[in-house]
Design an enzyme around this catalytic site. Structure first.
Site, short mmCIF file in Angstrom:
data_model
loop_
_atom_site.label_atom_id
_atom_site.label_comp_id
_atom_site.label_asym_id
_atom_site.label_seq_id
_atom_site.Cartn_x
_atom_site.Cartn_y
_atom_site.Cartn_z
N ASN A 14 0.83 -1.21 0.00
CA ASN A 14 0.00 0.00 0.00
C ASN A 14 0.86 1.26 0.00
O ASN A 14 0.52 2.26 -0.64
CB ASN A 14 -0.97 0.01 1.19
CG ASN A 14 -2.25 -0.72 0.87
OD1 ASN A 14 -2.90 -0.46 -0.13
ND2 ASN A 14 -2.62 -1.66 1.73
N HIS A 109 -8.34 -0.99 6.27
CA HIS A 109 -8.52 -2.28 6.91
C HIS A 109 -9.20 -3.24 5.94
O HIS A 109 -10.16 -2.86 5.26
CB HIS A 109 -9.37 -2.12 8.18
CG HIS A 109 -9.49 -3.39 8.96
ND1 HIS A 109 -8.46 -3.90 9.72
CD2 HIS A 109 -10.52 -4.27 9.07
CE1 HIS A 109 -8.87 -5.04 10.27
NE2 HIS A 109 -10.10 -5.29 9.90
#
Length: 195
Positions: A14, A109
């Site tokens: 990420n 998440h």
């Protein structure tokens, strides 16, 4: 332009997606600092390759969370950081950073919160046999994955999905969706973005 510190503990996929979005102009921000709590994390090498400064620390060498977060805060001030982006950072943020960056810390998440907070959300989804999971981007508070939700994207779990195939699908969504959502956050300064 918003100066971000990206917090990560692992491979940094990420982190890479966010840096790539900045470099391509898709995300109007500067990846100004990596904060990492593991010296041997792959993300540290990614930061070096991208010429992003790093602050790597060993939590056990500090007396407590307040002490290492105070050290992090000095680094954030030194690099003139506006916003904190958690990208696979495996620690709860404490009051030192929450107070200094109130409303300016987000996390991603791999579940549709409030379902499956904490560790191994993908494994939990598979174990429970749910048909739908996804990705949640939320503001960070003192709890574990409990802050106000900014954005969510759902993903159907196919009958033949394994933890590995589902993880790949989730990562693909995260790598596109996190930079897009950050761009919305940074371009809507002051406006309500929770949806």
């Amino acid at each position: 332009m918003t100066r971000m510190a990206i917090f990560a503990s692992g491979s940094g996929s990420n982190f890479q997606a966010i840096v790539d979005a900045c470099r391509s102009g898709a995300l109007d921000a500067v990846p100004a600092l990596l904060i990492c709590d593991k010296e041997d994390a792959i993300v540290v090498n990614r930061a070096k390759a991208e010429a992003v400064p790093s602050f790597v620390f060993t939590p056990k060498s500090y007396k407590n969370k307040k002490e290492f977060e105070s050290e992090i805060l000095l680094q954030l001030e030194k690099h003139k950081i506006d916003f904190l982006v958690l990208a696979g950072y495996m620690r709860l943020i404490g009051s030192t950073l929450l107070t200094a960056y109130k409303g300016k810390i987000v996390n991603i998440h791999p579940s549709l919160l409030p379902a499956f907070p904490g560790l191994d959300a993908i494994g939990q989804a598979i174990s429970y046999g749910v048909k739908l999971t996804g990705v949640t981007i939320h503001f960070v508070d003192e709890g574990m994955d409990t802050g106000p939700i900014i954005a969510q994207k759902a993903l159907e779990i196919e009958p033949n999905d394994t933890q590995e195939t589902l993880q790949q699908k989730i990562h693909k969504i995260e790598h596109e969706y996190y930079p897009q959502t950050l761009q919305q956050i940074f371009s809507n300064k002051g406006e309500k973005i929770i949806r």
